[in-house]
Design a protein around this motif. Structure first.
Motif, PDB file in Angstrom:
ATOM      1  N   ASP B 147       0.829  -1.206   0.000  1.00 58.83           N
ATOM      2  CA  ASP B 147       0.000   0.000   0.000  1.00 58.83           C
ATOM      3  C   ASP B 147       0.865   1.259   0.000  1.00 58.83           C
ATOM      4  O   ASP B 147       1.908   1.316   0.656  1.00 58.83           O
ATOM      5  CB  ASP B 147      -0.876   0.034   1.266  1.00 58.83           C
ATOM      6  N   THR B 220      -3.983  -3.428   3.747  1.00 53.68           N
ATOM      7  CA  THR B 220      -5.075  -3.932   2.896  1.00 53.68           C
ATOM      8  C   THR B 220      -4.867  -5.409   2.555  1.00 53.68           C
ATOM      9  O   THR B 220      -5.696  -6.019   1.895  1.00 53.68           O
ATOM     10  CB  THR B 220      -5.184  -3.141   1.579  1.00 53.68           C
ATOM     11  N   LYS B 296      -9.229   1.386  -6.755  1.00 53.69           N
ATOM     12  CA  LYS B 296      -7.957   1.847  -6.209  1.00 53.69           C
ATOM     13  C   LYS B 296      -8.137   3.250  -5.607  1.00 53.69           C
ATOM     14  O   LYS B 296      -7.731   3.512  -4.467  1.00 53.69           O
ATOM     15  CB  LYS B 296      -6.910   1.876  -7.311  1.00 53.69           C
ATOM     16  N   GLN B 299     -10.179   3.076  -2.609  1.00 51.46           N
ATOM     17  CA  GLN B 299      -9.657   2.083  -1.656  1.00 51.46           C
ATOM     18  C   GLN B 299     -10.675   0.986  -1.354  1.00 51.46           C
ATOM     19  O   GLN B 299     -10.927   0.642  -0.213  1.00 51.46           O
ATOM     20  CB  GLN B 299      -9.228   2.782  -0.368  1.00 51.46           C
TER      21      GLN B 299
END
Ligand SMILES: Cc1ncc(C[n+]2csc(CCOP(=O)(O)OP(=O)(O)O)c2C)c(N)n1
Ligand code: SF4
Ligand SMILES: [Mg+2]
Lengths: 605, 349
Positions: B147, B220, B296, B299
């Motif tokens: 990330d 993530t 993306k 998120q």
């Protein structure tokens, strides 16, 4: 310099050199002189005269100077000679130097329109109106530069006595019979010949090409084409590559021959050729194919070899067959991409980290390029290891005459392989278990035999992961045993023992041509040598025995460090003080003269 | 899901027959769940292990082929270069099923070039990335999928945006692109079965937590994050063709919100995609790209079949290689005749 005067000049009483001189064509790269040069070589070859053509070309597509040398040798010597007698000066930028280096008594053909100042009095100048002739030929602008080269072909034909009919045949051969192209080119050949006949009737004709029968039954081929043919007859079925001089033409030849020889009745191929994204990928592809049971190869040069290092270690340790051709060029680094050397001996023998050692074949001529081409695949399967074949630019990209190739004298050797049925018979099987004591174990192919886990990490006889010291050493001991087995299986060295010899020469690969000639020159100077030509690594007992016979052993090679000399010293430390390294590299093939002088200097001390 | 209650599969084998050796990964490592799902998928499809081979690079993930399908050949190659080995191996024998396992470091960093070229060439293989955002085996360095602005005790802050391997696959014209989460065994297994039924290269990017180096809830790639945020694009179910393998064109029926649609694969199996509450159409390339870009930016953790298209010809088909696998060709089809050599020599003379 040596005290003894050496000469290969064998003039007749009238001062004429017959079938024993050197022609050079100095042209601009990209101007298309290849057809002209090949035509001359083939015409001479067809006149029965032993001949060798060498292309000295730049790493450039257009504009830099390039030289093509053609050596006629009635004695059959095919090594490079440093001097030249007949010059086609077609490059205005280099003409001054080209003419300066022309041997005394030589002939210089040049374009009349240059209005050259004829400063040398010891050579013959032959001017030909190239521009006018090309104009007269009616060649299209695109073809002008290209056909202009035919002018020196015609002029030489007249001056040297090359049969015009053979020139026309050669043109027909290279232009694949296309009548219009042949006529255009031949028009200029004839025009130039007539011009010389008319305007230079009195000029000396001191260099003559006369018919012989020495090339009967022979063919001419480049080493890369011979290698590709060998691989095709060795049953290669997957080839992966990344373009790099001087190896590219080997793959080009492979593609051409595959179309002719490896297409099935349904139009599909039995040879997949993939242009990889780099040499790492090329190595990975052939290892994947070899592990799967196909015969695979790649061809590359030094920079590619460096990139293949990690994968080579994997293939060595996981014991995967594959063949890697290294058409050597000058290093270090990018070096001289279009110049030859024998500089990758140590690198390939030890390619990869840790205790890796490979099998390396060292072809010296066209027949060996072909033979090692198929044999490499047998050895790879038999030994279950990568096989490196070290050719070089001189062998690979130049035209050599050779006896025709012999059909492989043995069926494909697939080595030790277990099938599903075998397993049922034997009950147990260990992928890395040395049941025969030769270090070579039984492998199994996906889809065809029992499963195992191939890996580059430490492993047991049963291919399971192991970090145990005893498993590790046992495995390396076995690999050493396999390496020793390889010593007997690889092409054995060839010794020429002379009873009166007081010293010896060890050499390998393309240097052979110069050694053959140098030994004759040395003999003429009173020094008889024995000769041991290495044809593969690892070294074997025959080499050890040979080294025991002589106090002074000259190891001749075309690299800076004397790599084979180092290897011999390491393998046979007891004989280390006998080894005298005679190594040289400047981008050009070794000459007999240089070898002779170097050895004489040391012998006469 | 057609519940299989039987203990043996179409080949009459129990699932344990598809196991490998015991795993040596950390307890709870996501990679082990993926191995289990590969076993499930192959067992359920009734695949014969003798005709499967496994390839991997180097990493914790790349070790896993030892832990499943113990009766299949396997080659644990070098770091990042499995794609080239797969390319050569599948050329040499196109009749076998190739399962490639890699990590995010293996694929996204050192092997990124090879990965893209394998996609571009459409090498027939199921390519599984066990994606944990770190280099597990070398003790937790950031990988190229870590990330942006992620902080680690030892290595500090990762300032670089992550590579999205699914996006990379789509723009390289891969015709089967899926993302899953190792904490979602059902989806994982069904996507793997679908991938195994696909002709050509299929990418399955599976987020697979590294419990030792990258399982903090902020990551993530952690279990906690995945469990809380996983948005499944569809409920997917793969229906095997039974024992009869037919070859036919894929026909994808029209796809409307709320429906369950069936996609027939080249091996005759079907995948049923039951839409959830979003509108993604995996047949729409631009939509697939947008979806990944958006998720993306926002998120979001999107999983499922992201993109599927009519298969492109594989490398071997484009090369027009013989129907008999090259590795199984008899000598007489590999070595031209004596007369052929004589002719070549005559032509040179
Ligand atoms: C040429 C090379 N460089 C470095 C390494 C060391 N190395 C081993 S595994 C690895 C990273 C693996 O990361 P990833 O692919 O994400 O696998 P994971 O362990 O996370 O599953 C590295 C850098 C290596 N084996 N080879
Ligand atoms: S270090 Fe991480 S990736 Fe490696 S085995 Fe342990 S949990 Fe799995
Ligand atoms: Mg990782």
């Amino acid at each position: 310099m040596c005290a003894v005067e050496l000469t290969t000049d064998k003039r007749t009483e009238a001062g004429v050199l017959v079938n024993d001189f050197v022609i050079i064509a100095a042209t601009v790269n990209g101007s298309g002189s290849q057809t002209a040069n090949n035509t001359l070589v083939r015409a001479l070859f067809k006149m029965g005269i032993p001949v060798n053509g060498k292309n000295l070309f730049p790493s450039n597509i257009y504009g830099l100077p390039t030289w093509y040398t053609i050596r006629l040798s009635k004695d059959g010597y095919v090594a490079r000679r440093p001097d030249y007698h007949v010059l086609a000066a077609m490059n205005a930028k280099t003409q001054a130097e080209d003419i300066e280096k022309l041997a005394s008594g030589g002939v210089c053909i040049y374009p009349e329109e240059w209005k050259l100042k004829q400063t040398r009095t010891d050579i013959t100048y032959i001017s030909v109106p190239v521009r006018d002739m090309v104009k007269e030929s009616g060649a299209s602008p695109a073809l002008k530069d290209y056909v202009a080269n035919m002018v020196y072909v015609g002029a030489m034909a007249e001056l040297l006595g090359i049969d015009l009919a053979e020139i026309k045949n050669a043109l027909t051969y290279f232009l694949k019979g296309k009548a219009k192209a042949v006529d255009l080119n031949y028009f200029l050949v004839e025009k130039a010949a007539a011009h010389v006949r008319e305007h230079f009737a009195d000029a000396p004709r001191n260099f003559r090409a006369e018919r012989m029968t020495a090339t009967q039954g022979k063919v001419m081929i480049e080493g890369n084409a011979a290698a590709a043919l060998g691989a095709i007859f060795g049953g290669v079925s997957v080839a992966a590559w990344y373009p790099i001089t001087p190896s590219t033409s080997m793959i080009d030849a492979l593609m051409d021959y595959a179309k002719e020889l490896r297409v099935e009745p349904d139009g599909k191929t039995t040879l997949a050729i993939v242009q990889a994204e780099d040499e790492l990928a090329a190595a990975g592809m052939i290892i994947g194919a070899g592990w799967m049971g196909a015969r695979s190869l790649t061809a590359t040069a030094g920079p590619g070899i460096s990139l293949m290092s990690e994968f080579s270690g994997l293939a060595y340790f996981a014991e995967v067959p594959c063949v890697i051709w290294d058409i050597q060029r000058m290093g270090p680094s990018t070096g001289l991409p279009t110049r030859t050397s024998q500089g990758d001996v140590l690198k390939t023998y030890y390619l990869s980290h840790g205790d890796t050692r490979h099998v390396v074949l060292l072809p010296a001529d066209m027949r060996e390029c072909f033979e090692f081409g198929w044999r490499a695949h047998d050895l790879a399967d038999h030994l279950q290891t990568p096989i490196f074949v070290l050719s070089d630019l001189d062998l690979g990209m130049n035209l050599w005459m050779t006896d025709p190739f012999e059909y492989p004298d043995q069926p494909l050797d697939r080595g030790k392989v277990v099938s599903f049925e075998d397993l049922e018979k034997f009950g147990t099987w260990g992928r890395y278990k040395d049941v025969d004591g030769d270090g070579i174990t039984y492998r199994s192919l996906p889809g065809q035999g029992p499963a195992y886990f191939a890996r580059g990490t430490g492993h047991t006889e049963y291919a399971t992961y192991s970090e145990r010291p005893d498993d590790w050493t046992k495995n390396l001991d076995r690999l050493a045993r396999k390496h020793d087995t390889a010593r007997h299986l690889v092409p054995q060295p060839i010794s020429q023992i002379a009873d009166e010899a007081t010293c010896a020469i060890i050499a390998y690969g393309s240097s052979d041509a110069a050694i053959i000639e140098a030994r004759d020159m040395l003999k003429a100077a009173g020094i008889t040598t024995s000769y041991h030509r290495l044809r593969a690594l690892p070294l074997g007992e025959a080499t050890h025995e040979f080294m025991g016979l002589y106090e002074r052993i000259y190891v001749v090679e075309n690299n800076y460090l004397g790599q084979m000399a180092q290897l011999l010293k390491m393998e046979y430390p007891a004989f280390a003080d006998r080894i005298i390294s005679v190594s040289h590299c400047d981008g050009l093939p070794l000459t007999a003269r240089w070898i002779t002088d170097s050895i004489l200097e040391k012998e006469q001390k | 899901m057609t519940a299989r209650t039987v203990k043996t599969n179409a080949l009459g084998l129990e699932k344990t027959a598809y196991k490998g050796s015991e795993s040596t990964l950390c307890n709870g490592c996501g990679h082990d769940s993926i191995s289990a799902k590969i076993i499930d998928a192959c067992w359920e499809l009734g695949l014969d292990q003798r005709y499967i081979f496994k390839l991997s690079g180097i990493g914790c993930s790349s070790k896993t082929p030892a832990y499943f399908l113990g009766l299949s050949h396997s080659f644990n190659t070098v770091h990042g270069r499995m794609p080239s080995v797969a390319t050569g191996a599948t050329l040499a024998n196109h009749s076998l099923i190739c399962v490639g396992v890699s990590g995010d470091g293996d694929t996204g960093s050192i092997g990124f070039g090879q990965f893209k070229h394998m996609l571009r060439r459409n090498v027939p293989a199921v390519y599984i990335v066990e994606n944990n955002g770190v280099y597990g085996l070398t003790k937790g360095q950031f990988s190229a999928t870590a990330d942006e602005n992620q902080r680690q005790k030892y290595y500090g802050v990762n300032y670089f945006p992550p590579l999205d391997l699914c996006l990379e696959a789509i723009i390289a014209d891969c015709t089967f692109v899926a993302r899953s989460f190792s904490g979602d065994p059902q989806q994982c297994r069904e996507l793997l079965k679908a991938a195994l039924s696909h002709k050509g290269m299929a990418l399955v990017d599976i987020i697979s937590p590294c419990v030792t180096f990258n399982d903090t809830p902020e990551s993530t790639k952690s279990y906690a994050y995945g469990k809380a945020n996983n948005i499944e694009l569809q409920q997917i179910e793969h229906i095997p063709p039974g024992l009869v393998i037919q070859r036919q064109e894929i026909t994808i029926p029209d796809y409307a919100e709320g429906e369950t649609i069936a996609v027939t694969m080249h091996d005759g199996s079907q995948i049923l995609l039951k839409k959830t509450d979003n509108t993604h159409d995996p047949r729409d390339k631009q939509a697939a790209i947008r979806l990944l870009e958006q998720s993306k930016a926002e998120q979001k953790f999107i999983t499922g079949l992201i993109y599927i298209a009519e298969p492109r010809p594989t490398l071997g088909e484009l090369e027009r290689i013989a129907d008999t696998p090259l590795a199984e060709l008899p000598d007489e089809r590999l070595r031209p005749s004596r007369e052929a050599l004589a002719k070549v020599m005559a032509d040179l003379g």
